[in-house]
Design a protein around this motif. Structure first.
Motif, PDB file in Angstrom:
ATOM      1  N   TRP B  52       0.669  -1.364   0.199  1.00  0.00           N
ATOM      2  CA  TRP B  52      -0.056   0.009  -0.042  1.00  0.00           C
ATOM      3  C   TRP B  52       1.229   1.294  -0.008  1.00  0.00           C
ATOM      4  CZ3 TRP B  52      -4.485   0.749  -1.283  1.00  0.00           C
ATOM      5  CH2 TRP B  52      -5.138  -0.486  -1.491  1.00  0.00           C
ATOM      6  N   ARG B 100      -5.541  12.967  -0.106  1.00  0.00           N
ATOM      7  CA  ARG B 100      -5.188  12.726  -1.407  1.00  0.00           C
ATOM      8  C   ARG B 100      -5.921  11.871  -1.748  1.00  0.00           C
ATOM      9  NH1 ARG B 100       1.621  13.354  -1.071  1.00  0.00           N
ATOM     10  NH2 ARG B 100       1.564  15.867  -0.943  1.00  0.00           N
ATOM     11  N   ALA B 101      -5.866  11.946  -3.164  1.00  0.00           N
ATOM     12  CA  ALA B 101      -6.966  11.110  -3.993  1.00  0.00           C
ATOM     13  C   ALA B 101      -6.534   9.705  -4.698  1.00  0.00           C
ATOM     14  CB  ALA B 101      -7.644  11.540  -4.977  1.00  0.00           C
ATOM     15  N   PHE B 102      -6.504   7.819  -4.535  1.00  0.00           N
ATOM     16  CA  PHE B 102      -6.126   7.322  -4.546  1.00  0.00           C
ATOM     17  C   PHE B 102      -7.249   6.327  -5.521  1.00  0.00           C
ATOM     18  CE2 PHE B 102      -4.765   2.955  -4.234  1.00  0.00           C
ATOM     19  CZ  PHE B 102      -3.138   3.115  -5.499  1.00  0.00           C
ATOM     20  N   THR B 103      -7.519   6.105  -7.146  1.00  0.00           N
ATOM     21  CA  THR B 103      -7.652   5.366  -7.442  1.00  0.00           C
ATOM     22  C   THR B 103      -7.138   3.786  -7.954  1.00  0.00           C
ATOM     23  OG1 THR B 103      -8.756   7.368  -8.219  1.00  0.00           O
ATOM     24  CG2 THR B 103     -10.052   5.567  -9.335  1.00  0.00           C
ATOM     25  N   THR B 113     -12.084   5.256  -5.851  1.00  0.00           N
ATOM     26  CA  THR B 113     -11.197   5.385  -4.908  1.00  0.00           C
ATOM     27  C   THR B 113     -11.326   6.354  -3.532  1.00  0.00           C
ATOM     28  OG1 THR B 113     -11.559   7.174  -7.108  1.00  0.00           O
ATOM     29  CG2 THR B 113     -10.642   8.900  -5.247  1.00  0.00           C
ATOM     30  N   ASP B 114      -9.721   6.377  -2.287  1.00  0.00           N
ATOM     31  CA  ASP B 114      -9.971   6.536  -1.400  1.00  0.00           C
ATOM     32  C   ASP B 114      -9.169   7.516  -1.287  1.00  0.00           C
ATOM     33  OD1 ASP B 114     -11.548   4.114  -0.184  1.00  0.00           O
ATOM     34  OD2 ASP B 114     -10.508   3.331  -1.562  1.00  0.00           O
ATOM     35  N   THR B 115      -9.304   7.841  -0.011  1.00  0.00           N
ATOM     36  CA  THR B 115      -8.459   9.457   0.159  1.00  0.00           C
ATOM     37  C   THR B 115      -6.529   7.983   0.876  1.00  0.00           C
ATOM     38  OG1 THR B 115      -8.907   9.099   2.291  1.00  0.00           O
ATOM     39  CG2 THR B 115     -10.141  10.759   1.226  1.00  0.00           C
ATOM     40  N   GLY B 117      -4.972   8.778   3.679  1.00  0.00           N
ATOM     41  CA  GLY B 117      -5.564   8.942   4.802  1.00  0.00           C
ATOM     42  C   GLY B 117      -6.442   7.753   5.321  1.00  0.00           C
ATOM     43  N   GLU B 118      -7.542   7.316   3.951  1.00  0.00           N
ATOM     44  CA  GLU B 118      -8.003   6.285   4.542  1.00  0.00           C
ATOM     45  C   GLU B 118      -6.831   4.752   4.226  1.00  0.00           C
ATOM     46  OE1 GLU B 118     -12.967   6.792   3.175  1.00  0.00           O
ATOM     47  OE2 GLU B 118     -11.577   7.389   1.530  1.00  0.00           O
ATOM     48  N   ARG B 121      -4.996   4.367   6.812  1.00  0.00           N
ATOM     49  CA  ARG B 121      -5.954   3.548   8.259  1.00  0.00           C
ATOM     50  C   ARG B 121      -6.432   2.045   8.047  1.00  0.00           C
ATOM     51  NH1 ARG B 121      -6.721   8.985   8.193  1.00  0.00           N
ATOM     52  NH2 ARG B 121      -7.169   9.623  10.020  1.00  0.00           N
ATOM     53  N   HIS B 122      -6.535   1.709   6.451  1.00  0.00           N
ATOM     54  CA  HIS B 122      -6.690   0.453   6.085  1.00  0.00           C
ATOM     55  C   HIS B 122      -5.616  -0.149   6.575  1.00  0.00           C
ATOM     56  CE1 HIS B 122      -8.456  -2.687   3.682  1.00  0.00           C
ATOM     57  NE2 HIS B 122      -7.348  -2.867   2.567  1.00  0.00           N
ATOM     58  N   ILE B 124      -3.320   0.083   9.014  1.00  0.00           N
ATOM     59  CA  ILE B 124      -3.276  -0.378  10.325  1.00  0.00           C
ATOM     60  C   ILE B 124      -3.981  -1.399  10.623  1.00  0.00           C
ATOM     61  CG2 ILE B 124      -3.610   0.929  12.341  1.00  0.00           C
ATOM     62  CD1 ILE B 124      -2.509   3.319  10.516  1.00  0.00           C
ATOM     63  N   ALA B 125      -4.998  -0.761  10.312  1.00  0.00           N
ATOM     64  CA  ALA B 125      -6.526  -2.051  10.395  1.00  0.00           C
ATOM     65  C   ALA B 125      -6.523  -3.555  10.311  1.00  0.00           C
ATOM     66  CB  ALA B 125      -7.952  -1.129  10.501  1.00  0.00           C
TER      67      ALA B 125
END
Lengths: 164, 164
Positions: B52, B100-103, B113-115, B117-118, B121-122, B124-125
């Motif tokens: 990631w 920031r966008a990530f597609t 599309t996620d950020t 930041g997501e 956290r993804h 980490i979780a």
């Protein structure tokens, strides 16, 4: 911090829905690891989250036993009862609270000092960890567990332009 | 964000140490849930974390199969190899990167599309969830799992005065 709690609440709701499809005796059956049953795990998540939020505010925690809440309906009701107080605390969370000291007295009488930031992360990780346990038990039941994905849930708003 | 990654690295190290006490055939044995074995779970954590971090930077991810790393020593070596790049990314993390966008293109060709930041956290979780699975398997082996506690690890420095 808010994103994390929203994530956990979505996942908890999805596990409640998952539980609705499973016979209650399976939800209450003793299993290996964790707190021992699917429903008690969900009860424990709501309890621990609320109790830590209360502790930081100097309020007494939840002392009741699972036996009094041993049905899906009762656990969901308890969670619903706790939620507003947790939500209010989380929504008021600010960066400057991160390093506030919280001293806890352990069962053996010794004390340990953590920060509020550590306690918040502890509460978040606590649920995610227990959901991992639920996922193994779900497979043992031959059922697909709730996805723990953080991505794809629309938790955050991406900038309009892809970052390159 | 840095605190979360440091937490995950401490826990991963503790699981490696735990693995050192367990016969390798138990680490490789197929189990119910997750990716299927204790050692493959640890491999998967290191792989997913690195992949990631690479993806956000537009770099290709890790494509090798677990079969080529099916020993505790090899998994630890791989983790050690990946770590500097992940650490550099995490240490340079800033608030302004959150949205920031990530597609990503899914296996079925659709995009999501996620950020950033997501995604962080993804990642980490993801590990915390899999450690929950490890904890059930540890108990099945009659062994005490690694504690998932965030508190008590000295991850953050408390203010000198207790907050009241």
């Amino acid at each position: 911090m808010k994103t994390w709690f929203r994530y956990n609440w979505i996942i908890r709701e999805q596990w409640y829905e998952w539980c609705g499809e499973v016979p209650e005796e399976e939800l209450l059956r003793r299993r290996t690891g964790g707190v021992g049953s699917i429903l008690e795990t969900l009860f424990h998540m709501a309890d621990v989250e609320w109790s830590w939020i209360r502790a930081m505010q100097g309020k007494p925690d939840f002392q009741e036993k699972f036996q009094e809440y041993a049905s899906l309906t009762k656990v969901r009701e308890l969670d619903k009862l706790f939620r507003p107080e947790v939500e209010a605390f989380v929504n008021n969370w600010e960066e400057r609270m991160e390093n506030r000291a919280f001293t806890d007295t352990r069962a053996d009488g010794t004390t340990v000092t953590d920060t509020w930031g550590e306690i918040m992360r502890h509460t978040i990780a606590h649920q995610i960890h227990h959901c991992g346990q639920l996922s193994v038990w779900a497979r043992e039941l031959g059922r697909k567990p709730v996805s723990p994905n953080v991505i794809g849930k629309g938790l955050m708003v991406p900038e309009a332009k892809e970052y390159k």
